[in-house]
Design a protein around this motif. Sequence first.
Motif, mmCIF file in Angstrom:
data_model
loop_
_atom_site.group_PDB
_atom_site.id
_atom_site.type_symbol
_atom_site.label_atom_id
_atom_site.label_comp_id
_atom_site.label_asym_id
_atom_site.label_seq_id
_atom_site.Cartn_x
_atom_site.Cartn_y
_atom_site.Cartn_z
ATOM 1 N N UNK A 1 0.836 -1.191 0.000
ATOM 2 C CA UNK A 1 0.000 0.000 0.000
ATOM 3 C C UNK A 1 0.876 1.248 0.000
ATOM 4 N N UNK A 2 0.480 2.233 -0.787
ATOM 5 C CA UNK A 2 1.198 3.495 -0.850
ATOM 6 C C UNK A 2 0.300 4.614 -0.355
ATOM 7 N N UNK A 3 0.914 5.594 0.283
ATOM 8 C CA UNK A 3 0.174 6.706 0.873
ATOM 9 C C UNK A 3 -0.283 7.676 -0.212
ATOM 10 N N UNK A 4 -1.499 8.202 -0.081
ATOM 11 C CA UNK A 4 -2.004 9.188 -1.029
ATOM 12 C C UNK A 4 -3.077 10.033 -0.352
ATOM 13 N N UNK A 5 -3.630 10.963 -1.096
ATOM 14 C CA UNK A 5 -4.674 11.839 -0.569
ATOM 15 C C UNK A 5 -6.029 11.379 -1.081
ATOM 16 N N UNK B 1 2.340 -3.263 7.456
ATOM 17 C CA UNK B 1 2.708 -4.669 7.533
ATOM 18 C C UNK B 1 2.225 -5.544 6.377
ATOM 19 N N UNK B 2 1.180 -5.106 5.635
ATOM 20 C CA UNK B 2 0.623 -5.972 4.599
ATOM 21 C C UNK B 2 1.361 -5.769 3.283
ATOM 22 N N UNK B 3 2.067 -6.820 2.816
ATOM 23 C CA UNK B 3 2.814 -6.732 1.576
ATOM 24 C C UNK B 3 2.785 -8.078 0.861
ATOM 25 N N UNK B 4 2.868 -8.015 -0.448
ATOM 26 C CA UNK B 4 2.990 -9.247 -1.221
ATOM 27 C C UNK B 4 4.446 -9.705 -1.182
#
Length: 262
Positions: free
Chosen positions: A175-179, A199-202
């Motif tokens: 997941x990447x941070x965005x607005x 913590x959630x990653x492929x």
Amino acid sequence: MFTKKQLVEEVFDKAKRESGKSTKNGLSEYLVITLEEKVSLSISERTLIRYYDTYVINSTKKNEIEIDSNTLDKLSQYLSYRCFEHFVNPNEFVLDGVEAANVHRPIGVYQDLTKVVEGGLHINIHNMIRLPDFIKNNKGMSLGMMGVLIASGSFAHFNGSFQKKDHMYWNGVEYRLTAAQDRNPKHAVIPLDTVQFKYFKKITRPDTLDLDNGLNKVWYSKYRNKVEFFTMDGTNPDNHKELKPVSEGILEKYAGKKTTEK
């Protein structure tokens, strides 16, 4: 030497927090992929291990391992600095003609407005802000109030310059941070979940999984005969299938070194 040592140590510390790995080999494997994706740095696992040996565990070799300027800049960007000079002197770095004075770690002046980090919130100034224009367009606001807004992390949306990054999207690996205002049609924007964000990653290298590091620690989804592994329980963001904890059979059939031999 000390500044480079600090940089390399912070890079590996961040990789440890993000990946959950603890060995230099595991951290280096993670960084090879992450640095390429996040800051477009192509670097070998062997080189990263050499950096670790030299700067983290304080190797006593007489000849220090040199790090070229581009790599220093990219490693600094991974830590959310503009460049290595910014990492070295965060209090004196000039950003688009605006001096970043009286700012100390862990609060820094970076490219993006906000960033979720270990230990709290970093207050950042977007590199598109032009203070003369901002002042001209907000004549009724005192300089003191402007300072309070920036220093306190109040992210009011002034003429489109400020956006609070309290949402996220899945980029296929993490997941990447965005607005909330993100209008990229490729981004399925959802409210920020700090646990999933961190913590959630492929797991992109299933060949590194085995019974010791996978059983009771990794989850998977199988869809259209394709098996993918993840670092925590939940649903596969790509197909919305519920994840299951891996079994010995799944690891033996779909993970391990033999996956690279097919």
